[in-house]
Design a protein around this motif. Structure first.
Motif, PDB file in Angstrom:
ATOM      1  N   GLU A   3      12.240  -7.258  26.930  1.00  0.00           N
ATOM      2  CA  GLU A   3      13.235  -7.252  25.856  1.00  0.00           C
ATOM      3  C   GLU A   3      13.252  -5.939  25.077  1.00  0.00           C
ATOM      4  OE1 GLU A   3      12.977 -10.843  23.511  1.00  0.00           O
ATOM      5  OE2 GLU A   3      13.377 -12.114  25.259  1.00  0.00           O
ATOM      6  N   SER A  52      15.342 -10.868  18.496  1.00  0.00           N
ATOM      7  CA  SER A  52      16.526 -10.872  19.360  1.00  0.00           C
ATOM      8  C   SER A  52      17.778 -11.217  18.565  1.00  0.00           C
ATOM      9  CB  SER A  52      16.329 -11.869  20.504  1.00  0.00           C
ATOM     10  OG  SER A  52      17.470 -11.942  21.321  1.00  0.00           O
ATOM     11  N   ARG A  78       7.770 -10.816  28.636  1.00  0.00           N
ATOM     12  CA  ARG A  78       8.971 -10.951  27.804  1.00  0.00           C
ATOM     13  C   ARG A  78       9.033  -9.831  26.766  1.00  0.00           C
ATOM     14  NH1 ARG A  78      10.732 -15.669  23.414  1.00  0.00           N
ATOM     15  NH2 ARG A  78      12.708 -14.637  22.887  1.00  0.00           N
TER      16      ARG A  78
END
Length: 237
Positions: free
Chosen positions: A86, A58, A82
């Motif tokens: 993402e 990220s 997640r």
């Protein structure tokens, strides 16, 4: 006067030649094939390591592909969600990851992949058709099995760069970096094998340097998806 005109013509001609060469070099550079790289992580999800890897990805603005072991999902559903939320890609890495079990027969191998596929869909709503053989497809994949996998719309992805963090998770961060940046220049794309087991903390430490290295070389980071051309080793006869 004639000499002056001749010099002017020479200068114009030289300028034209220079501009032609400049444009040719630019066109050649622009038409060169893109350098693509795929970061892949096997054996997850795990509680701490997978989240740490996701944090780094990220921060760096990079997407990766996670090959999931079905039995590892229970209790870590939020981590799987997640990964998907993402924008990372999800692949199948069997359900048990038990070599003696999964390689008993083609049917057992495929069943383990489909079981993991169903579990991932149950949690994320996403159906993955991407698979990776535990230990790689070398000496395991033959034409018969390949046809069976394709009948189930399953596509295989091995690797051509290996951190060696699966067989030896205790390698130093520097050695993992060296392994992760060593590759044959003939490859049109790089697929890096990494792991996200509970003991792969040095992989976490090496990842930012590996990403920066390939960014500096002009590589474009991609995820493996259903449109990605398969990559598997030579078929077993």
């Amino acid at each position: 006067m004639k000499k002056s005109k001749f010099l002017i013509l020479c200068l114009i001609l030289m300028n034209c030649i220079f501009l032609f060469k400049l444009n040719y070099i630019k066109a050649t550079s622009d038409s060169s094939p893109p350098k693509n790289i795929y970061l892949t992580f096997d054996d997850g999800p795990t509680y701490i390591i997978t989240n740490k890897l996701l944090n780094i990805l990220s921060e760096k603005g990079v997407k990766a592909t996670f090959f999931i072991v079905g039995k590892e999902i229970e209790g870590k559903e939020d981590i799987l969600k997640r990964i998907y939320a993402e924008g990372h890609s999800i692949g199948l890495h069997t359900y048990s990851h038990n070599f003696k079990q999964i390689y008993k027969s083609d049917e057992i191998f495929i069943e383990e992949m489909l079981k993991t596929q169903a579990k991932i869909k149950e949690i994320t709503g996403f159906t993955s058709n991407l698979i990776r053989f535990p230990g790689g497809s070398s000496k395991r994949l033959n034409l018969r099995l390949l046809d069976k996998l394709h009948e189930h719309n399953l596509k295989i992805y091995d690797w051509n760069v290996n951190l060696c963090d699966g067989v030896n998770p205790n390698l130093t961060t520097n050695q993992l970096f060296v392994n992760g940046t060593k590759h044959n220049t003939k490859y049109s794309r790089l697929i890096i094998l990494m792991h996200c087991n509970f003991n792969n903390i040095n992989t976490v430490n090496a990842l930012p340097k590996i990403i920066d290295h390939y960014k500096n070389l002009g590589y474009e980071f991609k995820v493996i998806d259903e449109n990605t051309k398969e990559y598997y080793y030579r078929l077993k006869k």
